[in-house]
Design a protein around this motif. Structure first.
Motif, PDB file in Angstrom:
ATOM      1  N   MET A 101      -7.977   6.703   3.116  1.00 43.51           N
ATOM      2  CA  MET A 101      -7.939   5.497   3.955  1.00 43.51           C
ATOM      3  C   MET A 101      -8.382   4.297   3.131  1.00 43.51           C
ATOM      4  O   MET A 101      -9.288   4.419   2.312  1.00 43.51           O
ATOM      5  CB  MET A 101      -8.938   5.631   5.116  1.00 43.51           C
ATOM      6  CG  MET A 101      -8.524   6.595   6.173  1.00 43.51           C
ATOM      7  SD  MET A 101      -9.530   6.365   7.656  1.00 43.51           S
ATOM      8  CE  MET A 101     -11.163   6.702   7.055  1.00 43.51           C
TER       9      MET A 101
ATOM     10  N   LYS B 167       0.814  -1.221   0.000  1.00 42.98           N
ATOM     11  CA  LYS B 167       0.000   0.000   0.000  1.00 42.98           C
ATOM     12  C   LYS B 167       0.851   1.277   0.000  1.00 42.98           C
ATOM     13  O   LYS B 167       0.533   2.229  -0.721  1.00 42.98           O
ATOM     14  CB  LYS B 167      -0.890  -0.035   1.248  1.00 42.98           C
ATOM     15  CG  LYS B 167      -2.054   0.897   1.204  1.00 42.98           C
ATOM     16  CD  LYS B 167      -3.087   0.344   0.250  1.00 42.98           C
ATOM     17  CE  LYS B 167      -4.455   0.873   0.479  1.00 42.98           C
ATOM     18  NZ  LYS B 167      -5.444   0.075  -0.257  1.00 42.98           N
ATOM     19  N   ASP B 168       1.918   1.305   0.794  1.00 45.83           N
ATOM     20  CA  ASP B 168       2.704   2.544   0.840  1.00 45.83           C
ATOM     21  C   ASP B 168       3.388   2.803  -0.501  1.00 45.83           C
ATOM     22  O   ASP B 168       3.594   3.949  -0.913  1.00 45.83           O
ATOM     23  CB  ASP B 168       3.699   2.550   2.014  1.00 45.83           C
ATOM     24  CG  ASP B 168       4.593   1.323   2.037  1.00 45.83           C
ATOM     25  OD1 ASP B 168       4.268   0.326   1.366  1.00 45.83           O
ATOM     26  OD2 ASP B 168       5.620   1.354   2.733  1.00 45.83           O
TER      27      ASP B 168
ATOM     28  N   TRP C 285      -4.271   5.465   9.945  1.00 48.65           N
ATOM     29  CA  TRP C 285      -4.175   4.682   8.701  1.00 48.65           C
ATOM     30  C   TRP C 285      -5.587   4.265   8.262  1.00 48.65           C
ATOM     31  O   TRP C 285      -5.908   4.233   7.098  1.00 48.65           O
ATOM     32  CB  TRP C 285      -3.310   3.454   8.977  1.00 48.65           C
ATOM     33  CG  TRP C 285      -2.765   2.851   7.736  1.00 48.65           C
ATOM     34  CD1 TRP C 285      -1.773   3.357   6.952  1.00 48.65           C
ATOM     35  CD2 TRP C 285      -3.182   1.641   7.123  1.00 48.65           C
ATOM     36  NE1 TRP C 285      -1.554   2.530   5.896  1.00 48.65           N
ATOM     37  CE2 TRP C 285      -2.388   1.463   5.974  1.00 48.65           C
ATOM     38  CE3 TRP C 285      -4.141   0.676   7.444  1.00 48.65           C
ATOM     39  CZ2 TRP C 285      -2.529   0.371   5.146  1.00 48.65           C
ATOM     40  CZ3 TRP C 285      -4.281  -0.408   6.615  1.00 48.65           C
ATOM     41  CH2 TRP C 285      -3.491  -0.555   5.471  1.00 48.65           C
ATOM     42  N   GLN C 286      -6.418   3.972   9.271  1.00 46.88           N
ATOM     43  CA  GLN C 286      -7.794   3.589   8.992  1.00 46.88           C
ATOM     44  C   GLN C 286      -8.628   3.829  10.247  1.00 46.88           C
ATOM     45  O   GLN C 286      -8.154   3.553  11.360  1.00 46.88           O
ATOM     46  CB  GLN C 286      -7.849   2.100   8.652  1.00 46.88           C
ATOM     47  CG  GLN C 286      -8.878   1.739   7.624  1.00 46.88           C
ATOM     48  CD  GLN C 286      -8.684   0.333   7.088  1.00 46.88           C
ATOM     49  OE1 GLN C 286      -7.683  -0.332   7.397  1.00 46.88           O
ATOM     50  NE2 GLN C 286      -9.609  -0.136   6.309  1.00 46.88           N
TER      51      GLN C 286
ATOM     52  N   HIS D  82      -3.866   9.785  -0.237  1.00 48.57           N
ATOM     53  CA  HIS D  82      -3.834   9.458   1.193  1.00 48.57           C
ATOM     54  C   HIS D  82      -5.145   8.887   1.698  1.00 48.57           C
ATOM     55  O   HIS D  82      -5.368   8.810   2.899  1.00 48.57           O
ATOM     56  CB  HIS D  82      -3.444  10.701   1.994  1.00 48.57           C
ATOM     57  CG  HIS D  82      -2.101  11.232   1.601  1.00 48.57           C
ATOM     58  ND1 HIS D  82      -0.937  10.507   1.788  1.00 48.57           N
ATOM     59  CD2 HIS D  82      -1.735  12.372   0.972  1.00 48.57           C
ATOM     60  CE1 HIS D  82       0.086  11.199   1.302  1.00 48.57           C
ATOM     61  NE2 HIS D  82      -0.382  12.327   0.797  1.00 48.57           N
TER      62      HIS D  82
ATOM     63  N   ASN E  32      -3.178   2.437  13.284  1.00 51.90           N
ATOM     64  CA  ASN E  32      -2.066   2.835  12.434  1.00 51.90           C
ATOM     65  C   ASN E  32      -1.365   1.586  11.936  1.00 51.90           C
ATOM     66  O   ASN E  32      -1.337   0.566  12.631  1.00 51.90           O
ATOM     67  CB  ASN E  32      -1.103   3.734  13.203  1.00 51.90           C
ATOM     68  CG  ASN E  32      -1.658   5.141  13.274  1.00 51.90           C
ATOM     69  OD1 ASN E  32      -2.251   5.620  12.292  1.00 51.90           O
ATOM     70  ND2 ASN E  32      -1.514   5.786  14.409  1.00 51.90           N
ATOM     71  N   SER E  33      -0.830   1.671  10.731  1.00 47.17           N
ATOM     72  CA  SER E  33      -0.240   0.496  10.097  1.00 47.17           C
ATOM     73  C   SER E  33       0.654   0.966   8.967  1.00 47.17           C
ATOM     74  O   SER E  33       0.519   2.095   8.479  1.00 47.17           O
ATOM     75  CB  SER E  33      -1.374  -0.377   9.547  1.00 47.17           C
ATOM     76  OG  SER E  33      -0.853  -1.469   8.843  1.00 47.17           O
ATOM     77  N   ARG E  34       1.559   0.094   8.537  1.00 47.90           N
ATOM     78  CA  ARG E  34       2.369   0.438   7.368  1.00 47.90           C
ATOM     79  C   ARG E  34       1.749  -0.156   6.111  1.00 47.90           C
ATOM     80  O   ARG E  34       1.668   0.465   5.076  1.00 47.90           O
ATOM     81  CB  ARG E  34       3.806  -0.086   7.522  1.00 47.90           C
ATOM     82  CG  ARG E  34       4.762   0.401   6.426  1.00 47.90           C
ATOM     83  CD  ARG E  34       6.120  -0.245   6.531  1.00 47.90           C
ATOM     84  NE  ARG E  34       6.187  -1.508   5.801  1.00 47.90           N
ATOM     85  CZ  ARG E  34       6.542  -1.618   4.532  1.00 47.90           C
ATOM     86  NH1 ARG E  34       6.856  -0.559   3.832  1.00 47.90           N
ATOM     87  NH2 ARG E  34       6.582  -2.797   3.944  1.00 47.90           N
TER      88      ARG E  34
ATOM     89  N   ALA F  11      -1.089  -4.013  12.732  1.00 46.74           N
ATOM     90  CA  ALA F  11      -1.674  -2.696  13.026  1.00 46.74           C
ATOM     91  C   ALA F  11      -1.718  -2.478  14.531  1.00 46.74           C
ATOM     92  O   ALA F  11      -1.790  -3.439  15.305  1.00 46.74           O
ATOM     93  CB  ALA F  11      -3.089  -2.608  12.447  1.00 46.74           C
TER      94      ALA F  11
END
Ligand code: XMP
Length: 305
Positions: free
Chosen positions: A185, A165-166, A226-227, A183, A256-258, A263
């Motif tokens: 979500m 995703k990043d 992040w979501q 950006h 939050n997550s990468r 997460a």
């Protein structure tokens, strides 16, 4: 990390080579994955690309209007299939079967639209974690393990199948997509259906859609998680006025997550959570209780099903 410029050039060449002079439909949800694919494909094959957005009735508040407005410059078909999806899900509470039913419906809708336009190829924004989780038996992503085995499409093209995703967000930036897409979500393909435990009903979807809207309004700009979202867990007791009532239990989740594979819950002060709970219970009268989920992934998943 990919070199975004090189990736873009190679992906455009690959799409152009794989599609020849065929027409191609793209499954466009408006999230960063499918938007990146649409931008790549539109550069590769121009107006031979037909973008299809399906309103499954499981979308967030205002989503369909937002997409129609944002992607009006593409050859965009908005398909209203709310009734079709909700009826197909009636009586089904097993999470894996729900995903498969949704995956199959999506394909049938795309096939129908493709037939009208003469397109034989389907392009979709599957990313690497979708494949890993489906292949590893963790769950069937609607666009991988949830896809029916029999399809009319001659070919499925997945230009960002190897990206995290990043990396997709980086490519989105390099393609010049607006920040609100870059950006955005993540929102799961099966939509609000994986945010209600058990059978999908219109009532549960309406409740979760409204609660989700409130959660996003209160938390997105403040914490840039992040979501974040709401889910309907089931019914419990509550008191409204002088009466004991049966009302929906809403879980609020912010993580939050990468890359979605792991997460951590966002630490949110009690007063902010209090505002979220009081807005949800007052603006949605059928909700009796709101809880905040503090479980990381693993052992929990981000979504509820
Ligand atoms: P989980 O719940 O497995 O979610 O921890 C990890 C990330 O994937 C998203 N997600 C999906 N995305 N189709 C998608 O396109 C799906 O079927 C699906 N299921 C989960 C989820 O929102 C989170 O970002």
């Amino acid at each position: 990390m990919v070199n975004a410029e090189r990736f873009i050039k190679e992906a455009i060449d690959e799409i152009a080579n794989e599609t020849g002079d065929h027409r191609v439909v793209i499954a466009l949800s408006g999230g960063v994955d499918s938007s990146v694919c649409a931008a790549l494909a539109s550069r590769a094959i121009g107006d031979r690309l037909i973008a299809i957005y399906v309103d499954t009735g499981l979308m967030r508040k205002g989503e369909t209007d937002r997409i129609a407005h944002m992607f009006g410059h593409l050859n965009l078909h908005v398909v209203h299939a709310e009734e079709e999806f909700i009826s197909a899900l009636a009586g089904i509470s097993d999470p894996e079967i729900k995903r498969k039913v949704i995956g199959e419906r999506f394909i049938r809708v795309f096939e129908r639209e493709a037939r009208k336009t003469g397109a034989l190829y389907l392009l979709q924004g599957t990313i690497y974690p979708d494949r890993i989780e489906s292949e590893g038996g963790i769950k069937s992503h609607h666009n991988v393990g949830g896809m029916p085995l029999q399809m009319e499409f001659e070919k499925v093209i997945e230009p960002i199948r190897d990206l995290y995703k990043d990396e997709v967000r980086e490519v989105a930036g390099a393609l010049g997509l607006p920040p609100e897409i870059q950006h955005r979500m993540p929102f799961p393909g099966p939509g609000l259906a994986v945010r209600v435990i058990g059978e999908v009903t219109r009532e549960k979807i309406d409740v979760v859609r409204e609660a989700n809207w409130i959660v996003e309004e209160e938390l997105v700009d403040r914490y840039l998680p992040w979501q974040c979202f709401a889910a309907v867990l089931g019914l419990g007791t509550g008191v409204k006025g002088d009466n004991r009532v049966h009302g929906w239990i809403i879980a609020v989740r912010a993580v939050n997550s990468r890359d979605g594979m792991t997460a951590d819950p966002v630490v949110i002060p009690y007063d902010v959570l209090g505002t979220v709970a009081s807005r949800i219970t007052s603006e949605i009268p059928s909700v009796a209780r709101v809880v905040y989920d503090v479980t990381p992934k693993p052992p929990a998943t981000i979504e509820y099903e």
